[in-house]
Enzyme design. Structure first.
Site, PDB file in Angstrom:
ATOM      1  N   HIS A 185      -9.138 119.945  14.767  1.00  0.00           N
ATOM      2  CA  HIS A 185      -9.986 120.395  15.891  1.00  0.00           C
ATOM      3  C   HIS A 185     -11.427 120.695  15.474  1.00  0.00           C
ATOM      4  O   HIS A 185     -11.790 121.867  15.332  1.00  0.00           O
ATOM      5  CB  HIS A 185      -9.407 121.692  16.472  1.00  0.00           C
ATOM      6  CG  HIS A 185      -8.141 121.520  17.239  1.00  0.00           C
ATOM      7  ND1 HIS A 185      -8.115 121.292  18.595  1.00  0.00           N
ATOM      8  CD2 HIS A 185      -6.862 121.540  16.840  1.00  0.00           C
ATOM      9  CE1 HIS A 185      -6.877 121.183  19.007  1.00  0.00           C
ATOM     10  NE2 HIS A 185      -6.083 121.333  17.958  1.00  0.00           N
TER      11      HIS A 185
ATOM     12  N   GLU B   8     -13.961 120.865  17.218  1.00  0.00           N
ATOM     13  CA  GLU B   8     -14.634 121.670  18.254  1.00  0.00           C
ATOM     14  C   GLU B   8     -14.412 123.169  18.041  1.00  0.00           C
ATOM     15  O   GLU B   8     -15.041 123.984  18.703  1.00  0.00           O
ATOM     16  CB  GLU B   8     -14.168 121.224  19.649  1.00  0.00           C
ATOM     17  CG  GLU B   8     -12.760 121.631  20.060  1.00  0.00           C
ATOM     18  CD  GLU B   8     -11.656 120.819  19.388  1.00  0.00           C
ATOM     19  OE1 GLU B   8     -11.951 120.009  18.482  1.00  0.00           O
ATOM     20  OE2 GLU B   8     -10.485 121.018  19.766  1.00  0.00           O
TER      21      GLU B   8
ATOM     22  N   CYS C 191      -6.284 115.936  18.111  1.00  0.00           N
ATOM     23  CA  CYS C 191      -4.942 116.535  18.168  1.00  0.00           C
ATOM     24  C   CYS C 191      -4.115 115.921  19.314  1.00  0.00           C
ATOM     25  O   CYS C 191      -3.749 114.760  19.233  1.00  0.00           O
ATOM     26  CB  CYS C 191      -5.062 118.045  18.247  1.00  0.00           C
ATOM     27  SG  CYS C 191      -3.603 118.874  17.625  1.00  0.00           S
TER      28      CYS C 191
HETATM   29  N1  GLN Z   1       1.465 120.011  19.629  1.00  0.00           N
HETATM   30  C1  GLN Z   1       0.627 119.374  20.604  1.00  0.00           C
HETATM   31  C2  GLN Z   1       1.231 118.065  21.088  1.00  0.00           C
HETATM   32  O1  GLN Z   1       2.153 117.607  20.515  1.00  0.00           O
HETATM   33  C3  GLN Z   1      -0.756 119.134  20.068  1.00  0.00           C
HETATM   34  C4  GLN Z   1      -1.398 120.441  19.662  1.00  0.00           C
HETATM   35  C5  GLN Z   1      -2.883 120.478  19.778  1.00  0.00           C
HETATM   36  O2  GLN Z   1      -3.514 119.656  20.461  1.00  0.00           O
HETATM   37  N2  GLN Z   1      -3.472 121.458  19.149  1.00  0.00           N
HETATM   38  O3  GLN Z   1       0.767 117.511  22.032  1.00  0.00           O
END
Ligand code: GLN
Length: 192
Positions: free
Chosen positions: A174, A176, A77
């Site tokens: 994610h 994890e 992410c």
């Molecule tokens: N929205 C976050 C970003 O742009 C990422 C979100 C996340 O890691 N769950 O950095």
């Protein structure tokens, strides 16, 4: 094998717990010297701008870029955004992967969702047949891959959500936060 998890911000504790569950030694990385003697690194989800700013403040940008030349890194992410070459806006990026990302591409926090993904490489590497149940939280999409980067998985709407470039791995979701350890095991297979 010893794996570091970048622990500047975000859900690094969940990655460490997952690694311990599969009996891998895991340490928190906050300073350049913590990268020594690591075999691989995970950059967790969180807020990519915050992770980037803290990495600059802790003089981690160059050491992380150098680490990624030789060792496996997996960004989940926000971590995937931080690994990318282009996030469509000005923020500190490691630029290690030939991927262009679009932040928050599925909408706001309330638009977070879960989906079953067909990930052929994951099935093959782990000798399983089940789709991968992925959790997306204000997730980015991988708008495009170039160079040696290849697509590993797409969301049900066809947008790219996982990519790999040699020993570098990026997922919009994610692993994890689930009980499925296959993605962590897949990452370990990239560590030499
Ligand atoms: N929205 C976050 C970003 O742009 C990422 C979100 C996340 O890691 N769950 O950095």
């Amino acid at each position: 094998m010893k794996i570091g998890v970048l622990a500047l911000q975000g859900d690094f504790a969940e990655h460490i717990a997952m690694l311990k569950r599969i009996n891998v030694e895991a340490i928190e990385v906050r300073l350049p010297e913590h990268l020594k003697r690591l075999d691989g690194l995970i950059i967790p989800g969180g807020e990519s701008t915050t992770i980037g700013k803290l990495a600059v403040a802790y003089n981690l940008m160059e050491p992380l870029k150098q680490f990624g030349q030789r060792h496996a890194i997996w960004g989940t992410c926000a971590g995937a955004i931080f690994l990318s070459k282009d996030a469509n806006r000005n923020q500190p990026l490691l630029g290690l992967m030939d991927i262009k990302v679009e932040r928050n591409a599925f909408g706001r926090q309330v638009d977070s969702f879960e989906a079953d993904l067909d990930v052929p490489e994951l099935k093959q590497a782990t000798g399983t047949n089940e789709d991968y149940h992925a959790v997306f939280i204000r997730a980015p999409i991988i708008e495009s891959v170039s160079g040696d980067a290849k697509i590993l998985a797409s969301a049900p709407d066809g947008r790219i959500v996982a990519a790999q470039q040699g020993h570098l791995l990026a997922t919009s979701f994610h692993p994890e936060l689930t009980n499925d350890t296959r993605f962590h095991k897949y990452f370990l297979s990239l560590v030499d």
